[in-house]
Structures are given as structure tokens and as C-alpha cells.
Write an enzyme that holds these catalytic residues in place. Structure first.
Site, mmCIF file in Angstrom:
data_model
loop_
_atom_site.group_PDB
_atom_site.id
_atom_site.type_symbol
_atom_site.label_atom_id
_atom_site.label_comp_id
_atom_site.label_asym_id
_atom_site.label_seq_id
_atom_site.Cartn_x
_atom_site.Cartn_y
_atom_site.Cartn_z
ATOM 1 C CE LYS A 1 38.501 20.740 29.178
ATOM 2 N NZ LYS A 1 36.657 21.163 28.662
ATOM 3 C CD GLU B 1 41.326 11.466 31.080
ATOM 4 O OE1 GLU B 1 40.511 12.141 31.196
ATOM 5 O OE2 GLU B 1 40.740 10.847 29.576
ATOM 6 C CG HIS C 1 43.470 12.770 20.478
ATOM 7 N ND1 HIS C 1 43.492 11.437 21.224
ATOM 8 C CD2 HIS C 1 44.738 12.223 20.495
ATOM 9 C CE1 HIS C 1 44.100 10.554 21.881
ATOM 10 N NE2 HIS C 1 45.392 11.162 21.272
ATOM 11 N NE ARG D 1 34.386 23.583 22.957
ATOM 12 C CZ ARG D 1 34.289 22.907 22.389
ATOM 13 N NH1 ARG D 1 32.554 22.509 21.656
ATOM 14 N NH2 ARG D 1 35.205 21.650 22.853
#
Lengths: 165, 502, 502, 165
Positions: B116, B201, B236, B293
Site C-alpha cells: 500500500k 493514513e 472496515h 486481485r
């Protein structure tokens, strides 16, 4: 035959009159009740209203799924009810409660200590299973009387983890 | 060109991929852990090989063993599905080194986008807006992250660099709670991906989670298949996705699509991939991450575009060109996916294990079910709790919602608790119907109890049913009724039912 | 405007209509014969009323009783489905007279088009080509028909004027066999429709059976939803339908569509209807008949056009305008329907009665199953043998065929024989794959045995399975093995299975 | 344990060696055989090839559905086989055959007479059921020895309708 049937804490007096008639809280209704072959499914037609029910045995009594909602039921006949009343009825409510593991897993953390007072809804411990961390909360107010697991322990399904007085 | 595919996965996605292979006339190789001997994917494949014990680390994460089986069985390609080894560049590389085709992007694309932190940097360099966070691609220690956190600003998210699906993700509101959360995030990431690296983040409030599906072939063609709306999440984890997004307009779709294609081109992307973005209330969008993916929620895109994403993945892996161009992609109607999890929505979404004693899947017009379970299936604690995906299509979003209500009402699972009641409440929620929600909606504003409260209930019917069932059971026990072919009792009883439930 | 609908039917079509009602938020009333007390449509409806004993004449054909129930239950409309009362003008009239909405065309349109002889005349007057036959609308006696037969010419067809679905239809090659065939045709017509009138029609050789779906509202809008290819028939019963037709081209579609719309307009048609045509090898088409009701095979049109025909029927019955115009109708991809019948294809398609002890429905991408049966369902000899419809969609015809193969392989029915092997053989037939067939193909040129012969078989596997199963059963019987929760025997046995099969 | 297993007229000698090994016509194969919970379904993995079988009791022996094809099986152990051989084996084949109704229905027509010679495949009678007229054909050559039904008769499932010598 008369029964006292409790659905999610509400009591109904249900009398089975014959194969086609039942009285519920004194009101007689015509019932057409049918078990569906090979399935834990029942079809009930009452006053031409059609209900499909999925029925299975739960922890105590039957679980009944009707129109997308699950009802917990306890069915007692009059004799059973008298016996339970004589033995003190809801005594278990205020006794010791044992928190058992709802599934096998790994104890990530125990959030309480012996002797600690807890309120209903307080987090007692965190159990990791199915790749998720699950908070187990206290089902009622009380005091932690015993803790049998610690962080890092593996537990089996239904293993006793701690007790609340 | 390969003619036999090993599917390095289990559950519904293994079955999904097996179906695609079968429709392409390809032979299939299933792998399974000891817990999955009876699983549908084992029975459905041409060949099946035992991997090892139930825990993923000893079975579905054993890339070495999987490659060995592929070579032994003569499979020319490996499809990783999602989760497990799907975003492990080292695995993709090992597959390639073994002379096999990896049905997915190249190891370098996975490394560039799968990590990421590197992905964020790649996108920033390409001029794509990203969510502010810890820049740079080096792995950071807890100490370093704690030092950087105030610059990112609170609230912030700890995210697994190898991550996806909310695993290893933690929300942090202040510096004090951060050390503990870092520890648990790393532990979860390690368990899920075998890699405990994390990054930070900024948490954008009021945002929607919207992602763009792309497909790319070995010939440089990259096409986007428009967006999916994935804002409805809990911890999440996506719970419910829809396509198109209720907030989408042609301009935004065009802009986001262009960025997605550009992202794919930047890493010579091949196969299916997803660009996840946050979109704020002003319709500014920020690149979040790329999933290199197949996604769990790919079916909704299939239903609105008519493209079979898994078959297309396999086709391009065989060297074919994409069977369509960007201008062929039109969104028709609306699709919704509900993830059906073995979780009790009335009890804090606690996972539910045990045997599914009976299951009835919805069917009929516009309804698709992707699943790997069946009556008799045992849900173990070893794998995640998603037992199936219920996907519907409707001519309009409103019709899709009404159809989903109908399908949820038909879906019956006996033996374990599921989150079906949650989805039913969601379909009745005015905020959902109005398309008015963000990524915090489920956790902060949605109350299942409130919605359920207003509905008509049938405790009297439940009481009659429960009493008749118990009465009959008692009568039988007392009289030891002879069980003949014909039972004249009106509330006759099935021995199977009794046996199942005792 | 009605909010409650009575469904005057049973089986898969009753469930199909119930689903549409549920998706429109309408209350539903089911009716059932004594044989159908456990049926899905009874459990699925809001209300359910017993009609009478199992035979159709005492239950599903009792229009008087059905209207009475509609009035009693407060249903404002009746949907007749197909078969039974669906094409009886007198019933439609009685429904209207009772102040209820008939979800279908007006009684006069049914009378004009439902009576095959009148329909032919109507179409001839409108300049549409019809198949030569006994012209005129008066009812003809056997004597008259025998006299007219040579003018029509042999081979010819005897057809029921009230007919449909091949019932009461007989093929006649010479005058000698005609009296017997007339008798049996009339008997079958009487049993199926309560009306034994028949007419004659020339048999066009090498023809394809292609039909056009129309939908019309109360505001004069008539739209056609393109064609269905229905040439694959056995004894005039459709077995497998597809859309689009492999022989269709834009020009022919346009011409046939125009005629279909014109036919609808000629009788102020409302609701769904189908214009059946024969198309010869030069692509000349002849009007055959109009079915003034929903067709069994409507789902393939739904899959290629995206229009929900049943919901649209209900909407227009409520007075709404059609939700689309002719130019909105585009064919996307290809769809195939296999009718799954309880018939033994290895034994002259003999109907199979008994209990379905276990059923596994196919699912996943592009697959739809419309059915009214379930594990435990008893197939009685009272109603027809169709137990479900398997419908698939694919991006192309080839992909639809491959998908149908996959779906048929997943479809498992235990306890009764089905025609699944027939459909599997058809999907492997080169003639079918090439789209090269006419209405006589199944009966005269298609050999299931020939196709099956070339396939790999697994008698050794069957032998191992049978032996292991029997061995285990014998062992158990001999040792009276205690049945605990955990059985260490590797070929453990389920008591349910034993009970089911003894 | 040794068995003679007949699959659609082909005989196999199957020996069960232990839980993981079977020999078929003398060839030893490793088998992994598993019954699927709650279903009449078995999963067999032989040499890593995966087979799913649906099994149910037929008229005689088990019906086994493997990869879309139905196999009729008769499983006999050595003792049963010897007994059957001693009692003359295939005698029933040439004896009297009773044609039974495969389903309830109405006899539309009887196409043969007592004493008439019939060949395998000749139509014997027409039975109307499930709204279809079904031709019942002779399963073998022979002579009609007895007819117990006539046109217009209703018959029950498995009712004897006629006999062929």
C-alpha cells in the site's frame, strides 16, 4: 391440553382443542398445521393467513423463524409450570453466571479482574476467532467471581472462561 | 496455453472460479485442508489434493506445497481467488519461476500496487490525489509511526501494508491509545497476511468508499468497468455493495475511470484489479489503494455490465485480448450484493459456528447466489464467516432494493445465526433507500433495532407453532406412536427433524 | 387500484407471480388443491385458500370458486398464469363481471385470439400470412373435418381451438388414421381445457417455430420484445427455448415484430401475449396462433431484454403505462431455457411420479431457476410433469450453451427420473450447437443414445461407490454399530439416508 | 471382503482391503470415500481424481449418479452369488413378466390380445397420466398370457396390467 408458551418474555396461554382448533389467550382459532416433508419447516394457515415457520431446538426451548424474525420460545404444560413455580422460578437469574466461549478461539485480552464490578454490556474479554476479534460483553450486572483464562490461551467451544456472581 | 487450472482457494470464490473454468472447458484442480474434505469445491473439481491441517498457515497459505501440487497434477495455471495468497508478490513470482501461469497481475505489479505504501507513492508520482498519510516506502517501526502520527493528524487509520478487507486496520483518535492499537493491528495483519507491516493514513470524514474495476490484457489494453459503491462497512469490513453508486454522475465516472486506467497502465497491469478511492461530499476523490486481485464484490459489476470478470481473467491469462473495448461498457440497471455472514446481528455480530442443518437459497428472476455451503455444512472457526453472497439485479436501483427484500425473505438458514436480519433492516432504512450514507453510517447512525421495532411481529403465531410442535413431540414420546408411511395426525412429525434437533 | 392479487395457478408459475407481487409490494392470495397443501406457493403467499380435491376439474379449473375466494379475501385482481383458466374468455369475463381486474387481455381479445380458428381469420383479414387450414370460425364435427382434410392436404395437424402447449394436437399422415386421432385429440383437449373443439392445419415441413413476445398497456401502447426460438419440441411440447433465434436477422425481426404489434392492435390487446409463427427455410413466416397469456418460456426474453414481463403485466393491469418504448428494447447476449420434466428420457420420456428425496439447484453467474419443488416434494400424476425451468444467460450463444452445460451438471434430482440427460445430450449435439434444426429435429433426427455413446463413462467408479455403500450398510446391519456423534469409520453412513431409501 | 458388483450388465470384482484401499478387478487403488452430511451424496477421491456420487435405492440394488450419468448397480458378496448360481440364476428372465403401471392413470387403449406374440418394443397399451398419453412398450419378446385391464380403467401405481410369458 393446556400450555404456557413464552415468546421472548411474553406469555401466551395456548390450549390445543383438537387437530383443527387451538385457543390462544382464550380466543379460539382454526388452524391448519402441516409439517413439510424432509425439512424442519412447518406451514400454518390461520384464518386463511399463511405462515411458514422454520423450527429448531435452541439452548432452551424452540427457536421459531416466522416472516424473517426469530422468536425464542419456551413451552411448558401446567404441571411443569407448577413445578418450576414451586422450586423458586427465576432463581437462576440472580445466581452465578458462567461465561462460556461461543466458539473455539484465542483469548486476546481479559479486560476485567476478579472482584471487579461489571455492568451489563461491559466488555469482559476479547476472543479471536474466524479471523476477527470479538468483544464478549457482560450479559448482566454483577461481580467477577472467577477468571479461568488468560491472554494467549486457546479455548474450546463452550469452555467456561469466567464467572459473574 | 494451459488447459488445467489449480484454484488456490476455498469457499464461495473457489466454486465461482471452478464454474468459470468449467464454462471455458478447462480441467480443474482443487486443494483443501482437512476441515474442507466435504466442501463443495472439492466435489466440484476434476481433481482434489489434500494440503494439510485446518489452520490457513498449514494449508491455504502453503504456497510451496500448492505449487508442488500444480506441477504434480499438470495444471498450467493457478488462480489465487482473493485473500490467502492472492496479493503475495513472492507467491506470484514463485508460480512464474515454476513455469506456471499466475492468473492475476505480474509479481512486480503486485509488489508495486499490493504494497500500500509503494502504491501511494506510485500514484502520487502519476499526479493522482491520495489520502494524506505516512509517505515513503520503507517499513516503519512503532516508534517511527508514533512520531509521524501527529503530522498525519488525528483521527487516523493504521493500515496493513499487505492488507485488504479491513484486516489489520485500526482507527486511532489520539496518540495515547496508539501503541496498543499498533500492536493489535500488527498481530491481525500477521495472522491474515503473514506480514505485520503497517502504515498510517488520515481518516477522511463523511467520505464514501467507491472503487473502480479494471481489466487488462497482455497486449496493453486496460479497460475500466465503472464503479462499485462500498461505503456500507462495519469495522472496515464491507457488508453490502452496489453498482452503480447513487452519487455517481457521468463526469465523475469518467474522471475516476481515467485515473483507474492510468493506474493500471503505470504498472503494466494485467488481469482484474480494483482502484479503491474515497470520495468526499464535494465529489473530490482520493486514491486509497489498489487491490491486485478479484474482489469479493465483483458480481455486481458483472450484473450491470454483462462482463464475466473471472472468465475474462482466465482468457487474458491465456494470452487472449480483452473481448471488449472501453466504448462497449455500458451500465444497465442496478445491482446490490449482500454478504451473508455467519454472525449474530442481534449480539454484536458475534461469529456463529456450527452445522447448517438446513438452508434454502433464494432463486428466480434477477437473483444470483454465490456460495460454497449446503445443508449439512459445518462452519468452523478456522476461516472467515462469509458463507455466501446474495446478489440481485433490477432495472432501477429501487427495483433492485425491492428484489433484494424479496430474496432476503426467501433465504433461510437453520442451525447458525446469520446477518440476514441486518440486511433486511438495511433494505428498509430510509437513509439507504435515499442513497444518503457514508463509510461511518453502519457503525454510527444505523440502528437495526430502531428499524425492526416498527415492523409487524407475530409472537402469537410463533406461540402456536412452538406449542403444536412441542405438543406433538410430547404425545409421540408418551404414546410411542408407530411410524407408518401415512400418519393421520395433522401435525405429523418427521423423525429426521427430531434427530437433527436433539 | 388493487393491492392484493389472487394467483389462480400452482407450481413454478405461481411462485414466479408471487415473487413479482412481492417485489411490487402487493399482498398475495394462493389457492391450492388437496394435493398441494405443502406446496411452495401456499407457503409463499400472504393468504392461502383450499379449492378442492386434487383433479384440476375439481380445483384449479373451478373458476366460480376462485372468483368467490378472490371476493372473500379482498383481492382486487386475479393472475391466471398459464394453462388452467388462462385462456378462457368466459373466466376473464366472469372476473370482470365480479368487479375484479383480470391480469391479462380482455375477454373479447381472448375470444378473438384465444380461439385459434377466429384468430386465423382475424389475422388473414389483417393481411398476415397464415398456415393453410380449415378456414372459418364455426365449430366443426368429425364428419366435416374428415371432408375438409383432403383440401388442407396431408400431412396435417389436428389442433385444439382452445389449445396450446401441444395438448389435443395430433399429426395426421392419411385419412384412414384420422378418425381415431380426432377422437384422442378431442379427449385430450377436453381434459386440458374443458373444450373439445378442434381444427385442421397444414403441416409445414422443415419449419422453425419462432414466436414474438408483445406487451401492451391500457393506453394503446403495444411493444414487441423480439423473438424466441422454440423449434425443439417433442410431441408438440416445447422442451428447450432460446432467444434470440439463431436464424434471426434484423430485417426478419423487424417484419415479424411489426406483424406482432399489428396483431395486438387489431384486438386492442392488453397485457402480455405471444404471436407464434412458423418460419420456413426461405424465411417466409406464417402466423400460427396467438397465446393470450404469459408463456412458460417468458424468462429467456426477460434475460435478453432486461424487462420483467410479469411485473410489467401487473403494472399495466393497475393502469400504468408501459415503462419502456419500442426503441428501448435491445437484445443483449443470449438466453436458453431447459424445461426440467419428471420424465425418463431413457424410457420413451415416461413421466415419473414419486417423492423428490433430494434436489440440488444450480446457481452462480448467469443462472436462474424457476421452480415450485423442493427436497421432499411429491410429484403426483394430477398435474403436468414440468418441475422446473433452468434458464441461463451468456454474452454470446456459445457462452450460453457452455453455461447451460455447467448448470445441467450441477442440477441433481434424487428420487424421480428427469429429462436432464436429454438436455445434456442436446447441449452436446453439433446440430444444436450449429443452430441447424427445425420442429421435427428432436423426434426424427436427434438421438440421445448416439451422443451419450461417445462420452467417457465411469462404471468402475460407480462400482466402487456402490460396493462401499453396500459394504458399509451390511457391516452396520451385522454389528449394530452404535451411532455416536463421531463415527470413526471412513465410509460413515447417515441414518437419514438409510431411512430415505428403504 | 469381496463383492461381485454389476454395473449395467458389466461385472466388477471389488475387494475392500481396508478403509483406504480397494481392489477392482485385481487392481489395487487408494480411495478416499466420504459421506456428505445430511445428503445422499458421497465424495470419492481416487488417485486425486474427484467424483461426486448421488446414491439411492432403486428397484433392485443401488442407483448411482456420477458425472451426469445414472448407473444401475447390483452388489453381491460371494455367498449371495453362490446361492443365486445354485438356484438357477437368470431363470426369472425367461419366466412370466408382469407389466405394472409405472404411475397411476387411465387406460386409454390396450393394443394387444391374449395369445398374441409381441416383440421387444411393441406398444402394449396406452396410459394417460400427467396430462400425457404414454405408450407402454414390451420390455422383451413373448406371448401375452393375461390382460387384466381394459380401456377406460383407472389403475393405481404398480398395479399389474398384463402378463407376458
Amino acid at each position: 391440553m393446556k400450555y404456557i408458551t413464552t415468546i421472548d418474555e411474553k406469555e401466551f396461554l395456548v390450549e390445543i382443542i383438537d387437530d383443527r382448533h387451538v385457543s390462544i389467550d382464550g380466543k379460539v382459532v382454526e388452524v391448519d398445521f402441516e409439517s413439510i416433508q424432509e425439512q424442519p419447516v412447518f406451514s400454518l394457515i390461520v384464518d386463511e393467513k399463511s405462515y411458514e415457520a422454520y423450527v429448531y431446538h435452541g439452548e432452551e426451548g424452540l427457536e421459531v423463524l416466522v416472516k424473517g424474525r426469530l422468536y425464542h420460545s419456551v413451552v411448558e404444560d401446567e404441571r411443569e409450570r407448577r413445578l418450576r413455580a414451586a422450586s423458586g422460578g427465576a432463581v437462576a437469574q440472580s445466581g452465578t453466571l458462567h461465561l462460556k466461549a461461543p466458539m473455539p478461539g484465542l483469548i486476546v485480552a481479559v479486560s476485567v479482574e476478579v472482584g471487579q464490578e461489571v455492568k451489563k454490556g461491559d466488555v469482559l474479554l476479547i476472543l479471536e476467532s474466524m479471523k476477527m476479534q470479538n468483544e464478549l460483553k457482560s450479559p448482566r450486572d454483577g461481580v467477577i467471581s472467577r477468571i479461568e483464562v488468560g491472554a494467549g490461551d486457546s479455548v474450546e467451544q463452550r469452555q467456561k472462561m469466567l464467572s459473574i456472581e | 496455453m494451459f488447459n488445467k487450472v489449480l484454484i488456490a482457494n476455498r469457499g464461495e470464490i473457489a466454486v465461482r472460479i471452478l464454474r468459470a473454468c468449467r464454462e471455458l472447458g478447462l480441467q480443474t484442480v482443487a486443494i483443501y485442508s482437512e476441515a474442507d474434505r466435504q466442501a463443495m469445491h472439492v466435489r466440484y473439481a476434476t481433481e482434489a489434493y489434500l494440503l494439510g491441517p485446518a489452520p490457513s498457515s498449514e494449508s491455504y497459505l502453503r504456497g510451496d506445497k500448492i505449487i508442488e501440487i500444480a506441477l504434480k497434477s499438470g495444471a498450467g495455471a493457478i488462480h489465487p481467488g482473493y485473500g490467502f495468497l492472492a496479493e503475495r508478490a513472492d507467491f506470484a513470482q514463485a508460480v512464474e519461476d515454476a513455469g506456471l501461469e499466475f492468473i492475476g497481475p505480474s509479481a512486480s505489479a503486485i509488489a508495486a500496487m499490493g504494497d500500500k505504501a509503494i502504491a501511494r507513492e506510485t500514484m502520487m508520482k502519476a499526479g493522482v490525489p491520495v489520502v494524506p498519510g505516512t509517505e515513503g516506502t520503507e517499513l516503519l517501526s512503532d516508534e517511527e509511526l508514533l512520531k509521524l502520527a501527529p503530522d498525519v493528524g488525528f483521527p487516523l487509520l493504521i493500515k496493513a501494508t499487505a492488507g485488504g478487507g479491513g484486516k489489520g486496520m485500526r482507527e486511532v483518535t489520539n496518540i495515547e491509545e496508539m501503541p496498543t492499537l499498533l500492536k493489535s493491528a500488527r498481530r491481525e495483519a500477521k495472522a491474515a497476511f503473514g506480514d505485520d507491516n503497517v502504515y498510517l493514513e488520515k481518516l477522511i470524514l463523511g467520505a464514501r468508499h467507491i472503487e473502480i474495476q479494471i481489466l487488462a490484457d497482455k497486449h496493453g489494453n486496460v479497460v475500466h468497468l465503472t464503479e462499485r459503491e462500498c461505503s456500507l462497512q462495519r469495522r472496515h469490513q464491507k457488508l453490502l455493495e452496489e453498482a452503480p453508486s447513487p452519487i455517481m454522475d457521468d463526469d465523475l465516472r469518467k474522471r475516476m475511470g481515467a485515473v483507474a486506467v492510468q493506474a493500471g497502465q503505470a504498472v503494466n497491469y494485467e488481469s482484474a484489479g480494483t482502484i479503491e478511492c474515497l470520495v468526499d461530499s464535494e465529489k473530490n476523490f482520493y486514491f486509497l489503494e489498489m487491490n491486485t486481485r478479484l474482489q469479493v464484490e465483483h458480481p455486481i459489476t458483472e450484473l450491470v455490465t454483462g462482463v464475466d470478470i473471472v472468465k475474462e481473467q482466465i482468457r487474458v491469462a491465456r494470452g487472449r485480448k480483452l473481448s471488449f473495448a472501453q466504448e462497449d461498457i455500458q451500465v444497465k440497471g442496478a445491482a446490490i450484493e449482500c454478504r451473508i455472514n455467519a454472525e449474530d446481528p442481534h449480539n454484536n455480530f458475534m461469529p456463529s459456528t456450527g452445522r447448517i442443518s438446513h438452508i434454502v437459497l433464494p432463486s428466480g428472476p434477477g437473483v444470483r447466489v454465490d456460495t460454497g455451503v449446503y445443508s449439512g455444512f459445518e462452519i468452523t472457526p478456522y476461516y472467515d464467516s462469509m458463507i455466501s453472497k446474495l446478489i440481485v439485479w433490477g432495472e432501477t436501483r429501487a427495483q433492485a432494493i425491492l428484489r433484494m427484500r424479496r430474496a432476503l425473505a426467501e433465504y433461510k438458514v437453520v442451525g447458525v445465526r446469520t446477518n440476514i436480519p441486518f440486511h433486511q433492516a438495511m433494505m428498509d432504512s430510509h437513509r439507504f433507500m435515499g442513497g444518503q450514507f457514508d463509510t461511518r453510517f453502519v457503525e454510527e447512525e444505523f440502528s437495526m433495532e430502531e428499524i425492526v421495532e416498527g415492523k409487524e411481529t407475530f409472537p402469537d403465531i410463533a406461540a402456536i407453532v412452538a406449542t403444536l410442535v412441542m405438543h406433538d413431540q410430547t404425545e409421540r414420546a408418551a404414546h410411542v406412536v408407530r411410524r407408518g408411511e401415512r400418519d393421520t395426525s395433522n401435525w405429523k412429525w418427521l423423525s429426521r427433524w427430531e434427530r437433527l434437533n436433539r
